[in-house]
Design a protein around this motif. Structure first.
Motif, mmCIF file in Angstrom:
data_model
loop_
_atom_site.group_PDB
_atom_site.id
_atom_site.type_symbol
_atom_site.label_atom_id
_atom_site.label_comp_id
_atom_site.label_asym_id
_atom_site.label_seq_id
_atom_site.Cartn_x
_atom_site.Cartn_y
_atom_site.Cartn_z
ATOM 1 N N VAL A 102 0.822 -1.208 0.000
ATOM 2 C CA VAL A 102 0.000 0.000 0.000
ATOM 3 C C VAL A 102 0.861 1.265 0.000
ATOM 4 C CG1 VAL A 102 -0.274 0.146 2.516
ATOM 5 C CG2 VAL A 102 -2.061 1.039 1.020
ATOM 6 N N HIS A 103 2.060 1.198 0.566
ATOM 7 C CA HIS A 103 2.949 2.356 0.592
ATOM 8 C C HIS A 103 3.520 2.652 -0.793
ATOM 9 C CE1 HIS A 103 3.821 0.867 4.919
ATOM 10 N NE2 HIS A 103 2.720 1.591 4.901
ATOM 11 N N ALA A 104 3.856 1.610 -1.526
ATOM 12 C CA ALA A 104 4.487 1.768 -2.832
ATOM 13 C C ALA A 104 3.474 1.853 -3.967
ATOM 14 C CB ALA A 104 5.446 0.604 -3.079
ATOM 15 N N GLY A 105 2.223 1.542 -3.693
ATOM 16 C CA GLY A 105 1.205 1.479 -4.737
ATOM 17 C C GLY A 105 1.110 2.701 -5.633
ATOM 18 N N PRO A 106 0.950 3.906 -5.082
ATOM 19 C CA PRO A 106 0.826 5.075 -5.961
ATOM 20 C C PRO A 106 2.060 5.299 -6.845
ATOM 21 C CG PRO A 106 -0.022 5.597 -3.796
ATOM 22 C CD PRO A 106 0.647 4.241 -3.685
ATOM 23 N N ALA A 107 3.249 5.129 -6.291
ATOM 24 C CA ALA A 107 4.467 5.313 -7.088
ATOM 25 C C ALA A 107 4.612 4.199 -8.116
ATOM 26 C CB ALA A 107 5.692 5.367 -6.176
ATOM 27 N N ALA A 108 4.266 2.967 -7.741
ATOM 28 C CA ALA A 108 4.351 1.847 -8.680
ATOM 29 C C ALA A 108 3.374 2.041 -9.840
ATOM 30 C CB ALA A 108 4.065 0.531 -7.952
ATOM 31 N N LEU A 109 2.177 2.530 -9.545
ATOM 32 C CA LEU A 109 1.205 2.783 -10.606
ATOM 33 C C LEU A 109 1.714 3.886 -11.541
ATOM 34 C CD1 LEU A 109 -1.540 2.281 -11.947
ATOM 35 C CD2 LEU A 109 -2.484 3.998 -10.385
ATOM 36 N N ALA A 110 2.248 4.956 -10.969
ATOM 37 C CA ALA A 110 2.778 6.042 -11.798
ATOM 38 C C ALA A 110 3.913 5.538 -12.690
ATOM 39 C CB ALA A 110 3.263 7.199 -10.914
ATOM 40 N N ALA A 111 4.806 4.719 -12.143
ATOM 41 C CA ALA A 111 5.916 4.170 -12.926
ATOM 42 C C ALA A 111 5.392 3.244 -14.029
ATOM 43 C CB ALA A 111 6.890 3.427 -12.020
ATOM 44 N N ALA A 112 4.405 2.421 -13.698
ATOM 45 C CA ALA A 112 3.828 1.503 -14.686
ATOM 46 C C ALA A 112 3.134 2.273 -15.807
ATOM 47 C CB ALA A 112 2.854 0.546 -14.008
ATOM 48 N N LEU A 113 2.422 3.331 -15.458
ATOM 49 C CA LEU A 113 1.758 4.142 -16.479
ATOM 50 C C LEU A 113 2.777 4.829 -17.383
ATOM 51 C CD1 LEU A 113 -1.172 5.703 -14.420
ATOM 52 C CD2 LEU A 113 -1.366 4.062 -16.298
ATOM 53 N N ALA A 114 3.842 5.372 -16.771
ATOM 54 C CA ALA A 114 4.882 6.042 -17.566
ATOM 55 C C ALA A 114 5.580 5.045 -18.489
ATOM 56 C CB ALA A 114 5.886 6.728 -16.640
ATOM 57 N N ALA A 115 5.942 3.887 -17.965
ATOM 58 C CA ALA A 115 6.632 2.876 -18.773
ATOM 59 C C ALA A 115 5.732 2.353 -19.884
ATOM 60 C CB ALA A 115 7.094 1.725 -17.880
ATOM 61 N N SER A 116 4.466 2.127 -19.575
ATOM 62 C CA SER A 116 3.565 1.589 -20.588
ATOM 63 C C SER A 116 3.276 2.619 -21.676
ATOM 64 C CB SER A 116 2.272 1.070 -19.959
ATOM 65 O OG SER A 116 1.542 2.132 -19.383
ATOM 66 N N ALA A 117 3.312 3.891 -21.331
ATOM 67 C CA ALA A 117 3.105 4.928 -22.351
ATOM 68 C C ALA A 117 4.184 4.841 -23.429
ATOM 69 C CB ALA A 117 3.104 6.307 -21.699
ATOM 70 N N VAL A 118 5.373 4.424 -23.045
ATOM 71 C CA VAL A 118 6.487 4.312 -23.980
ATOM 72 C C VAL A 118 6.503 2.948 -24.661
ATOM 73 C CG1 VAL A 118 9.011 4.309 -24.166
ATOM 74 C CG2 VAL A 118 7.870 5.972 -22.673
ATOM 75 N N TRP A 119 6.358 1.867 -23.895
ATOM 76 C CA TRP A 119 6.585 0.526 -24.417
ATOM 77 C C TRP A 119 5.323 -0.282 -24.704
ATOM 78 C CZ3 TRP A 119 10.058 1.893 -20.259
ATOM 79 C CH2 TRP A 119 11.324 2.252 -20.723
ATOM 80 N N ALA A 120 4.233 0.036 -24.049
ATOM 81 C CA ALA A 120 3.012 -0.753 -24.256
ATOM 82 C C ALA A 120 1.783 0.118 -23.997
ATOM 83 C CB ALA A 120 3.018 -1.971 -23.338
ATOM 84 N N PRO A 121 1.471 1.025 -24.924
ATOM 85 C CA PRO A 121 0.353 1.950 -24.694
ATOM 86 C C PRO A 121 -0.964 1.264 -24.358
ATOM 87 C CG PRO A 121 1.617 2.608 -26.618
ATOM 88 C CD PRO A 121 2.154 1.267 -26.191
ATOM 89 N N GLY A 122 -1.221 0.096 -24.923
ATOM 90 C CA GLY A 122 -2.459 -0.615 -24.611
ATOM 91 C C GLY A 122 -2.548 -1.005 -23.146
ATOM 92 N N VAL A 123 -1.418 -1.427 -22.587
ATOM 93 C CA VAL A 123 -1.372 -1.787 -21.165
ATOM 94 C C VAL A 123 -1.635 -0.546 -20.317
ATOM 95 C CG1 VAL A 123 0.109 -2.631 -19.296
ATOM 96 C CG2 VAL A 123 0.152 -3.758 -21.526
ATOM 97 N N GLY A 124 -1.046 0.568 -20.704
ATOM 98 C CA GLY A 124 -1.262 1.822 -19.986
ATOM 99 C C GLY A 124 -2.707 2.250 -20.004
#
Length: 176
Positions: A102-124
């Protein structure tokens, strides 16, 4: 955490609001612990986690109460969220075992969204849509007018973003 317990209960820092914390001095002396001075926030959380790891749980007592004033404006609330994230990041840096999902969730989601925007837009798109749906459902269930409910959803998203930024900064060793 926010409703409390109906009677005295032994717990840990994850179940407590710590703005009215009291600690027995003899326990601190015996355990050779003190409130850490190298954190901007969450020093009480780190102290309680260190005590818990030594077999010293915290006691929640509903007979002890305090009124805590909330922030008066959205920018002040966002600053509070960012500083809370900063303190949790600093705490995680100081005691990695204290990290919970729960502590890392918001940062992990932000990182996943940023990474998916570059490498996997559908996942994002799926991640972002799922998050937006969850926040909207949560906001809608909060009650009040339609505008209030949407406001809760927007404020929740902004709070998560501010917390995530603070958390990453704390992990990186930055100070307020």
């Amino acid at each position: 955490r926010y409703a409390g317990f109906p009677e005295d209960a032994w717990t840990d820092e994850s179940a407590l609001m710590l703005c009215n914390l009291a600690v027995r001095r003899d326990v601190l002396i015996e355990e050779r612990l003190a409130f850490p001075e190298d954190l901007d926030r969450n020093e009480e959380n780190l102290l309680l986690e260190r005590l818990r790891l030594r077999g010293r749980p915290a006691l929640h007592s509903p007979a002890l109460a305090v009124r805590h004033e909330r922030r008066s404006s959205p920018p002040a609330f966002m600053r509070q969220c960012a500083l809370s994230g900063l303190g949790r990041g600093q705490m995680t840096r100081a005691l990695p075992a204290s990290l919970r999902a729960v502590h890392a969730g918001p940062a992990a989601l932000a990182a996943a969204l940023a990474a998916s925007a570059v490498w996997a837009p559908g996942v994002g798109l799926v991640l972002g849509g799922g998050y937006a749906a969850a926040v909207l459902v949560s906001g809608w269930s909060s009650g009040g007018s339609a505008l209030d409910r949407v406001g809760v959803a927007v404020l929740t998203s902004a709070a998560h973003a501010a917390y995530a930024a603070g958390f990453v900064a704390g992990l990186a060793g930055l100070r307020a």
